[in-house]
Design a protein around this motif. Structure first.
Motif: not given
Ligand code: NAD
Length: 237
Positions: A100, A102, A116, A118, A157-158, A160, A164, A194
């Motif tokens: 999870q 980054v 990866e 996120h 970068v994921v 909120y 995904l 995740a």
């Protein structure tokens, strides 16, 4: 306890490691939910709000101020946990790392098959034309990082509210479903989807190595409450 872990490792050939922010705390990067984690520091706006898609779109400059100060840790080096996992992969014992995080520290340690979930601070793309930029471009921009075309550069970068990546997610599901041992470490198992990946594991041994208790402790064959780096460092490959 560490002998039990060694025995499981010795009898496994398709280990998958599923990790979170706690794997990098021994590299000096704070996690989110520990007492000294980001969520327990005082901010005018909570980190989970700043790290959302809406906030990125509406308060881009503030987003980048927080991101540069709290999320970019370009000085950080892999620790014993990252190094041991790379060693296990090189020895043909570990099939994949699902993370999870980054920060890119698994790859920096030599891990190759890394999912990866996120994203990564090391990939950055212009929202307008798609041009790729190295992380230094983000780190060195005084304000909002911009592409030559004028578009805003967004870290891969994921955030909120963002979904995904499908390919990464299905690769992680496949790896976990094929694993004979799943080692879960450095994650509070509270961030979904995740955390839900654990349910795809049908192998022989579920091992949990985490500083604090997690909701999955009750399902694990072996639970070690300790530091990921210290514990994994004891493994003989
Ligand atoms: P979290 O902050 O919710 O939980 C961290 C967990 O790790 C806690 O249960 C804590 O007890 C444990 N922990 C802390 N240090 C440890 C150590 N040395 N050894 C073993 N366990 C340790 O983290 P999460 O579950 O990964 O969720 C946070 C989200 O934040 C993730 O989505 C992640 O993308 C992101 N994040 C990433 C980084 C990074 O890339 N390094 C850092 C902070 C947050």
């Amino acid at each position: 306890m560490y002998q039990a872990l060694q025995k499981i490792i010795d009898n496994s050939s398709r280990i998958v490691f599923f990790g979170g922010a706690g794997v990098s705390t021994e590299s000096g990067i704070p996690d989110f939910r520990s007492v000294d984690g980001l969520y327990n520091q005082k901010f005018d706006v909570p980190p989970e709000v700043i790290l959302s898609h809406t906030y990125f779109m509406e308060h881009t400059a503030e987003f980048f101020r927080f991101y540069r100060e709290k999320m970019l840790a370009l000085w950080a080096k892999p620790n014993a946990a990252h190094r041991k996992l790379a060693e296990l992969e090189a020895a043909g014992r570990l099939a994949a790392v699902v993370t999870q995080n980054v920060d890119g520290l698994h790859q920096a340690a030599g891990s190759r098959n890394v999912f990866e979930l996120h994203g990564s601070v090391h990939r950055n793309y212009c929202r307008n034309c798609g041009k790729a930029y190295p992380v230094q471009k983000i780190a060195e921009s005084a304000d909002v990082p911009r592409c030559d075309c004028g578009g805003v550069i967004k870290p891969d970068v994921v955030l909120y509210e963002e979904p995904l990546d499908n390919d990464v997610m299905s690769g992680a599901v496949r790896a976990i479903a094929n694993a004979d041992t799943l080692i879960v470490s450095g994650t509070s198992l509270t961030v979904y989807p995740a955390a839900g990946l654990l349910r795809y594991f049908g192998g022989d041994h579920l091992v949990l190595i985490n500083r604090d208790e997690t909701p999955a402790d009750q399902y694990a064959d072996l639970v070690i409450h300790g530091k990921a780096g210290e514990v994994l460092d004891t493994i003989r490959v």
